[in-house]
Design a protein around this motif. Sequence first.
Motif, PDB file in Angstrom:
ATOM      1  N   TYR A 260      -7.802  -6.029  12.119  1.00  0.00           N
ATOM      2  CA  TYR A 260      -6.972  -7.169  11.756  1.00  0.00           C
ATOM      3  C   TYR A 260      -5.933  -6.686  10.751  1.00  0.00           C
ATOM      4  CZ  TYR A 260      -5.740 -11.949  10.453  1.00  0.00           C
ATOM      5  OH  TYR A 260      -5.070 -13.130  10.230  1.00  0.00           O
ATOM      6  N   GLY A 261      -4.666  -6.719  11.140  1.00  0.00           N
ATOM      7  CA  GLY A 261      -3.648  -6.227  10.228  1.00  0.00           C
ATOM      8  C   GLY A 261      -2.248  -6.400  10.764  1.00  0.00           C
ATOM      9  N   ASP A 262      -1.295  -5.830  10.020  1.00  0.00           N
ATOM     10  CA  ASP A 262       0.115  -5.859  10.371  1.00  0.00           C
ATOM     11  C   ASP A 262       0.423  -4.597  11.163  1.00  0.00           C
ATOM     12  OD1 ASP A 262       2.930  -5.555  10.372  1.00  0.00           O
ATOM     13  OD2 ASP A 262       3.110  -6.786   8.582  1.00  0.00           O
ATOM     14  N   ALA A 263       0.742  -4.757  12.448  1.00  0.00           N
ATOM     15  CA  ALA A 263       0.946  -3.603  13.328  1.00  0.00           C
ATOM     16  C   ALA A 263       2.085  -2.722  12.835  1.00  0.00           C
ATOM     17  CB  ALA A 263       1.211  -4.081  14.753  1.00  0.00           C
ATOM     18  N   LYS A 264       3.174  -3.325  12.369  1.00  0.00           N
ATOM     19  CA  LYS A 264       4.336  -2.537  11.933  1.00  0.00           C
ATOM     20  C   LYS A 264       4.002  -1.721  10.691  1.00  0.00           C
ATOM     21  CE  LYS A 264       9.269  -2.950  10.940  1.00  0.00           C
ATOM     22  NZ  LYS A 264      10.429  -3.883  10.820  1.00  0.00           N
ATOM     23  N   MET A 265       3.296  -2.338   9.740  1.00  0.00           N
ATOM     24  CA  MET A 265       2.924  -1.623   8.518  1.00  0.00           C
ATOM     25  C   MET A 265       1.987  -0.462   8.831  1.00  0.00           C
ATOM     26  SD  MET A 265       2.366  -4.892   5.963  1.00  0.00           S
ATOM     27  CE  MET A 265       1.601  -3.894   4.688  1.00  0.00           C
ATOM     28  N   LEU A 266       0.994  -0.697   9.683  1.00  0.00           N
ATOM     29  CA  LEU A 266       0.039   0.360  10.017  1.00  0.00           C
ATOM     30  C   LEU A 266       0.717   1.490  10.779  1.00  0.00           C
ATOM     31  CD1 LEU A 266      -3.046  -1.820  11.007  1.00  0.00           C
ATOM     32  CD2 LEU A 266      -2.848  -0.327   9.014  1.00  0.00           C
ATOM     33  N   THR A 267       1.619   1.152  11.695  1.00  0.00           N
ATOM     34  CA  THR A 267       2.345   2.190  12.427  1.00  0.00           C
ATOM     35  C   THR A 267       3.166   3.043  11.473  1.00  0.00           C
ATOM     36  OG1 THR A 267       2.478   0.758  14.373  1.00  0.00           O
ATOM     37  CG2 THR A 267       3.982   2.625  14.293  1.00  0.00           C
ATOM     38  N   THR A 268       3.790   2.409  10.486  1.00  0.00           N
ATOM     39  CA  THR A 268       4.554   3.148   9.477  1.00  0.00           C
ATOM     40  C   THR A 268       3.658   4.113   8.708  1.00  0.00           C
ATOM     41  OG1 THR A 268       6.137   1.340   9.209  1.00  0.00           O
ATOM     42  CG2 THR A 268       5.971   2.909   7.406  1.00  0.00           C
ATOM     43  N   ALA A 269       2.470   3.672   8.345  1.00  0.00           N
ATOM     44  CA  ALA A 269       1.548   4.530   7.599  1.00  0.00           C
ATOM     45  C   ALA A 269       1.145   5.747   8.426  1.00  0.00           C
ATOM     46  CB  ALA A 269       0.314   3.735   7.181  1.00  0.00           C
ATOM     47  N   PHE A 270       0.770   5.541   9.683  1.00  0.00           N
ATOM     48  CA  PHE A 270       0.362   6.670  10.521  1.00  0.00           C
ATOM     49  C   PHE A 270       1.549   7.582  10.829  1.00  0.00           C
ATOM     50  CE2 PHE A 270      -3.002   3.543  11.946  1.00  0.00           C
ATOM     51  CZ  PHE A 270      -4.008   4.137  11.201  1.00  0.00           C
ATOM     52  N   ARG A 271       2.726   6.999  11.006  1.00  0.00           N
ATOM     53  CA  ARG A 271       3.914   7.820  11.251  1.00  0.00           C
ATOM     54  C   ARG A 271       4.196   8.728  10.052  1.00  0.00           C
ATOM     55  NH1 ARG A 271       7.632   4.054  11.598  1.00  0.00           N
ATOM     56  NH2 ARG A 271       8.573   4.484   9.573  1.00  0.00           N
ATOM     57  N   ASN A 272       4.036   8.186   8.840  1.00  0.00           N
ATOM     58  CA  ASN A 272       4.255   9.002   7.643  1.00  0.00           C
ATOM     59  C   ASN A 272       3.227  10.111   7.516  1.00  0.00           C
ATOM     60  OD1 ASN A 272       6.465   7.498   6.939  1.00  0.00           O
ATOM     61  ND2 ASN A 272       5.432   6.304   5.355  1.00  0.00           N
ATOM     62  N   LEU A 273       1.971   9.812   7.834  1.00  0.00           N
ATOM     63  CA  LEU A 273       0.933  10.849   7.766  1.00  0.00           C
ATOM     64  C   LEU A 273       1.220  11.977   8.751  1.00  0.00           C
ATOM     65  CD1 LEU A 273      -2.566   9.087   7.393  1.00  0.00           C
ATOM     66  CD2 LEU A 273      -1.392  10.565   5.760  1.00  0.00           C
ATOM     67  N   ILE A 274       1.581  11.618   9.970  1.00  0.00           N
ATOM     68  CA  ILE A 274       1.856  12.638  10.989  1.00  0.00           C
ATOM     69  C   ILE A 274       3.110  13.420  10.626  1.00  0.00           C
ATOM     70  CG2 ILE A 274       2.371  13.001  13.435  1.00  0.00           C
ATOM     71  CD1 ILE A 274       0.754  10.404  13.978  1.00  0.00           C
ATOM     72  N   ASP A 275       4.139  12.717  10.148  1.00  0.00           N
ATOM     73  CA  ASP A 275       5.367  13.390   9.733  1.00  0.00           C
ATOM     74  C   ASP A 275       5.093  14.369   8.599  1.00  0.00           C
ATOM     75  OD1 ASP A 275       8.447  13.491   9.530  1.00  0.00           O
ATOM     76  OD2 ASP A 275       7.844  12.931   7.497  1.00  0.00           O
ATOM     77  N   ASN A 276       4.256  13.964   7.650  1.00  0.00           N
ATOM     78  CA  ASN A 276       3.896  14.845   6.539  1.00  0.00           C
ATOM     79  C   ASN A 276       3.185  16.098   7.038  1.00  0.00           C
ATOM     80  OD1 ASN A 276       3.599  14.982   3.430  1.00  0.00           O
ATOM     81  ND2 ASN A 276       1.515  15.366   4.140  1.00  0.00           N
ATOM     82  N   ALA A 277       2.275  15.935   8.002  1.00  0.00           N
ATOM     83  CA  ALA A 277       1.541  17.075   8.555  1.00  0.00           C
ATOM     84  C   ALA A 277       2.478  18.033   9.288  1.00  0.00           C
ATOM     85  CB  ALA A 277       0.446  16.579   9.491  1.00  0.00           C
ATOM     86  N   ILE A 278       3.439  17.477  10.024  1.00  0.00           N
ATOM     87  CA  ILE A 278       4.385  18.326  10.762  1.00  0.00           C
ATOM     88  C   ILE A 278       5.282  19.101   9.804  1.00  0.00           C
ATOM     89  CG2 ILE A 278       6.371  18.275  12.329  1.00  0.00           C
ATOM     90  CD1 ILE A 278       5.062  15.866  13.712  1.00  0.00           C
TER      91      ILE A 278
END
Length: 410
Positions: A260-278
Motif C-alpha cells: 500500500y503506497g504511492d507508486a510514483k514515490m516508490l518508483t523514484t526511490a528504486f530508480r535512485n537506488l539503481i542509478d546510484n549502483a550503476i
Amino acid sequence: MNPVLLGLIAGVLGLAVGVSGVLAYVSSRRQRQELAANDDPAIPNGAAEVLAAIGRAYIVVDAVDGVVRASPGAYALGLVRGHTLVPPELLAMTSRVRRDGVIEERQLELQRGPLGQGSTILQVRVATVGEEYILILADDHTEIARTEEVRNDFVANVSHELKTPVGAISLLSEALDDAAGDEEAVRRFAARMSKESARLTSLVQDIIELSRLQSTDMVDRAREVDLNQLVAEAVEANRLPAENRKTTVVVGGSVDGAVYGDAKMLTTAFRNLIDNAIRYSPEGSRVGIGLRSRDGMAQVSVTDQGPGINPEDQERIFERFYRIDSARSRHTGGTGLGLSIVKHVVSNHGGEVNLWSQPGQGSTFTVRLPEMESAEPSAEKQQQSDAAGARARKATPPAGGGTREQGVSA
C-alpha cells in the motif's frame, strides 16, 4: 497507713501519669503536623494544579536552592537529582532572580547525563513565586533546534551546490565566446556546458522532488501497488545510463503480496537506488536486483560491484548532500540527494532501508516494506507471474548461465 488509702492514692497517681502521657503524645503529634505543614512550599492556592497542567517541566526551590517540588520531567531531563538542582547555569539564574526580583528567560544547552554524552536544548524561565521560593520552568527544544540546524545546513548546501554548475556554465560561455573562431574548442566547451547544464537540471529536479515528498500527504495518494512492476519500471528508466557504462542489470525473484503506497514515490526511490549502483560500479560490471517476500515484508535488494563504503561513512550515507568522495561524485554526476530521497520515501511507507558494505566488496542496499497480505499467491496470480517472466526472458536474451536481465547492456 490504711492499705485501702494507699491503693487509692497509687491509682490516682497512675491515672495522672497515663493522662499526662496521652496529652504529651497528642501535643507531639500536633507539633509534627504543624512542622510538616510549614515545610510545604508557600505558593499561591491553585498554583500546584496549574503547574501540573501546563505540560512543562517545573522546579520549585527554596532560599538556599534546595528543591522542594519538582515534576517528573525535571528529573527526566537531569535537572534535579534527589533534592539538588544540578546544572550550574540554573543555579546562577535562580541567584540573579532572587537578588533582583526580575524574571529571567534564556535558552540553555546542557549536557545530557553525568558523562556529558549529547546535549539538551532547553528554553528556561525563572521567576519568584510566593515570598521565598523560586519557580523554574523548562521546555525541551532539542528537536526544534535540531530541525532548524538541518534546515540551515540544507539551505547552505543547496546554495553551494547550485553555485558550482552555474559558475561553470558562466565561465564556459565566456570561453566559448572567446573561442568563436576555433571549431574544435567550441565543440569542447559546448560539450562541457551541456554536461554542467545536465548536472544543474538533475540537482534542481532532486531538490524539487525532495520538497514535494516532504509536503505530500501519502495517505491521499496511496494505492495498492505491485512492487515487481515498479522495480521493472525503475530498471527501464535506467536502461540508457546502464548502456552508456556497459553495465548489465540483473533482476531475480519476485514479491508475492501487494504494498500500500504511492507508486510514483516508490518508483523514484528504486530508480535512485539503481542509478546510484550503476554510477558507482566499474564499467562493464553487473548490478543485481533481488526481490522476495518474507514474514509479511516485501524486500528489494540492490547490489553493486563498486568500491564499497567505509564503516564510518555508512552512518551518514543517507544525509542530504553527503558525499564520501566529492571528486568522484562530480565525475559521476551525483547530486548527493538520491539516497536521502530513498530513505524519506521508504520511511513514509512504514518501511526501512539498510546498507551492507565492505571496502573492495561492493554495497547492498535493502528496502523492506510491509505487504498488504502475507498469504501465498493464488494460482491465477502465479500463472500471470510465470507468463510475465516468460515474456521477459523472451524479450531479453539470458546471460551468465540463463539469469534474467533487464535494462541490459553488455
